[in-house]
Enzyme design. Sequence first.
Site, mmCIF file in Angstrom:
data_model
loop_
_atom_site.group_PDB
_atom_site.id
_atom_site.type_symbol
_atom_site.label_atom_id
_atom_site.label_comp_id
_atom_site.label_asym_id
_atom_site.label_seq_id
_atom_site.Cartn_x
_atom_site.Cartn_y
_atom_site.Cartn_z
ATOM 1 N N GLY A 69 0.807 -1.219 0.000
ATOM 2 C CA GLY A 69 0.000 0.000 0.000
ATOM 3 C C GLY A 69 0.838 1.266 0.000
ATOM 4 O O GLY A 69 2.034 1.246 -0.245
ATOM 5 N N LEU A 113 0.402 3.593 -2.218
ATOM 6 C CA LEU A 113 0.799 3.351 -3.608
ATOM 7 C C LEU A 113 1.283 4.609 -4.318
ATOM 8 O O LEU A 113 0.766 5.707 -4.102
ATOM 9 C CB LEU A 113 -0.383 2.735 -4.363
ATOM 10 C CG LEU A 113 -0.944 1.460 -3.728
ATOM 11 C CD1 LEU A 113 -2.198 0.992 -4.478
ATOM 12 C CD2 LEU A 113 0.102 0.347 -3.688
ATOM 13 N N HIS A 137 4.225 1.402 -8.139
ATOM 14 C CA HIS A 137 3.191 0.364 -8.036
ATOM 15 C C HIS A 137 2.258 0.429 -9.248
ATOM 16 O O HIS A 137 1.873 -0.596 -9.809
ATOM 17 C CB HIS A 137 2.350 0.586 -6.776
ATOM 18 C CG HIS A 137 3.108 0.527 -5.493
ATOM 19 N ND1 HIS A 137 3.340 1.635 -4.720
ATOM 20 C CD2 HIS A 137 3.679 -0.515 -4.830
ATOM 21 C CE1 HIS A 137 4.000 1.286 -3.627
ATOM 22 N NE2 HIS A 137 4.240 -0.008 -3.671
ATOM 23 N N GLN A 197 7.540 -9.740 7.702
ATOM 24 C CA GLN A 197 8.771 -9.324 7.019
ATOM 25 C C GLN A 197 9.443 -8.115 7.671
ATOM 26 O O GLN A 197 10.422 -7.585 7.140
ATOM 27 C CB GLN A 197 8.496 -9.068 5.534
ATOM 28 C CG GLN A 197 7.670 -7.843 5.224
ATOM 29 C CD GLN A 197 7.257 -7.805 3.760
ATOM 30 O OE1 GLN A 197 6.481 -8.627 3.292
ATOM 31 N NE2 GLN A 197 7.796 -6.850 3.014
ATOM 32 N N LYS A 257 13.290 -2.595 -8.644
ATOM 33 C CA LYS A 257 13.903 -1.816 -7.560
ATOM 34 C C LYS A 257 14.311 -2.744 -6.414
ATOM 35 O O LYS A 257 15.356 -2.579 -5.811
ATOM 36 C CB LYS A 257 12.931 -0.757 -7.032
ATOM 37 C CG LYS A 257 13.506 0.067 -5.897
ATOM 38 C CD LYS A 257 12.482 1.024 -5.340
ATOM 39 C CE LYS A 257 11.601 0.368 -4.309
ATOM 40 N NZ LYS A 257 12.126 0.455 -2.927
ATOM 41 N N ASP A 258 13.442 -3.728 -6.155
ATOM 42 C CA ASP A 258 13.737 -4.707 -5.113
ATOM 43 C C ASP A 258 14.323 -5.948 -5.799
ATOM 44 O O ASP A 258 13.682 -7.005 -5.875
ATOM 45 C CB ASP A 258 12.461 -5.036 -4.336
ATOM 46 C CG ASP A 258 11.907 -3.804 -3.644
ATOM 47 O OD1 ASP A 258 12.412 -3.456 -2.569
ATOM 48 O OD2 ASP A 258 10.998 -3.154 -4.196
ATOM 49 N N ILE A 282 10.668 2.994 -11.328
ATOM 50 C CA ILE A 282 10.136 4.336 -11.589
ATOM 51 C C ILE A 282 10.778 5.298 -10.588
ATOM 52 O O ILE A 282 10.890 4.978 -9.400
ATOM 53 C CB ILE A 282 8.587 4.355 -11.448
ATOM 54 C CG1 ILE A 282 7.949 3.288 -12.342
ATOM 55 C CG2 ILE A 282 8.020 5.738 -11.726
ATOM 56 C CD1 ILE A 282 8.159 3.463 -13.832
ATOM 57 N N SER A 335 9.529 5.268 -3.569
ATOM 58 C CA SER A 335 9.337 4.276 -2.517
ATOM 59 C C SER A 335 8.354 4.841 -1.497
ATOM 60 O O SER A 335 8.359 6.051 -1.229
ATOM 61 C CB SER A 335 10.672 3.975 -1.833
ATOM 62 O OG SER A 335 10.457 3.357 -0.580
HETATM 63 P P1 AMP Z 1 5.971 -2.482 -1.670
HETATM 64 O O1 AMP Z 1 4.622 -1.900 -1.527
HETATM 65 O O2 AMP Z 1 7.079 -1.562 -1.307
HETATM 66 O O3 AMP Z 1 6.087 -3.848 -1.024
HETATM 67 O O4 AMP Z 1 6.170 -2.753 -3.223
HETATM 68 C C1 AMP Z 1 5.262 -3.524 -3.955
HETATM 69 C C2 AMP Z 1 5.848 -3.791 -5.329
HETATM 70 O O5 AMP Z 1 6.069 -2.558 -6.007
HETATM 71 C C3 AMP Z 1 7.194 -4.509 -5.255
HETATM 72 O O6 AMP Z 1 7.257 -5.491 -6.275
HETATM 73 C C4 AMP Z 1 8.166 -3.396 -5.500
HETATM 74 O O7 AMP Z 1 9.383 -3.835 -6.070
HETATM 75 C C5 AMP Z 1 7.403 -2.536 -6.476
HETATM 76 N N1 AMP Z 1 7.939 -1.166 -6.485
HETATM 77 C C6 AMP Z 1 8.169 -0.385 -5.402
HETATM 78 N N2 AMP Z 1 8.734 0.785 -5.777
HETATM 79 C C7 AMP Z 1 8.882 0.729 -7.120
HETATM 80 C C8 AMP Z 1 9.420 1.621 -8.094
HETATM 81 N N3 AMP Z 1 9.937 2.806 -7.763
HETATM 82 N N4 AMP Z 1 9.413 1.233 -9.396
HETATM 83 C C9 AMP Z 1 8.910 0.030 -9.737
HETATM 84 N N5 AMP Z 1 8.375 -0.853 -8.873
HETATM 85 C C10 AMP Z 1 8.366 -0.519 -7.577
#
Ligand code: AMP
Length: 281
Positions: A31, A33, A37, A61, A149-150, A176, A185
Amino acid sequence: MKIGNTIQEVRENVKAWRTEGLTVGFVPTMGYLHEGHQSLMNRAAKENDRVVVSIFINPLQFGKKEDLETYPRDLEKDIIVCASAGTNLIFHPTAEEMYGEDFCSFVDMNGLTDTLCGKSRPGHFRGVCTVVMKLFNIVKPDRAYFGQKDAQQVAIIKRMVRDLNLDLEVIACGTIREADGLAKSSRNIYLNHEERKASAILKEALGVAEKKLAAGIRASVEIQRSIREKIASEAAVRLDYAEIVDLETLLPVNRVEAPALVAAAVYVGKTRLIDNFIYEI
Ligand code: AMP
């Protein structure tokens, strides 16, 4: 667009789509977002008939000293983002729905989870693997979308899917960024004005490494040193790691000959930021 809080609701929706012969794309998130995302959702909507997005801050986690309690949340905005990016179903369960009191089964992995971010975040990827496995079993998607990114997460999930014979495709999507290069992030919200300015150094340092590689330098130590030095030039930023590893095994490489992952993590104040690029010859 529907919002489901229970596993049963998701199962019923996906089952109905399946009987119609429709394909399902899945984007797991925590979330708060942003456009990163959203890019995953857009890609999922392009490649599948239906899109499921999970919004779940997975307690498993987070380390004891990490930011589980303060992790940013904004469900109302998230709903708007999902709706505008072609999502059909949001899965937004409670921790109780995901983990009963007597929950005691986990997905763990050797090796890949102990390096890079796993070193400073012990147990993190065990939590990630467990929740993603559960989400895959609930949603049963054809394709699942993750952000590059991850990068370690991508390598780990791909390996889990391969090792445990999960019948789905894992698709990695490009990072992105903000205008100054900082990877978007949810945690960027933690940065104060000064920290936010200083954070740009992470992408700049990776840019220096990219230039060295483009100039033909192949020794990992030299490239790592250039990242370290650039980061050190910004007093507000502390390096966690700068590593060059094999894309699949995440083992360190001495010379950058094959496609390799150049990854770094820093602390800016209390906030931990990560970034990387893939070098392909
Ligand atoms: P999170 O909500 O941080 O767990 O991220 C959910 C998904 O979005 C994960 O697969 C992340 O790698 C992806 N994500 C997070 N930030 C970015 C970004 N800047 N560009 C592309 N994907 C992202």
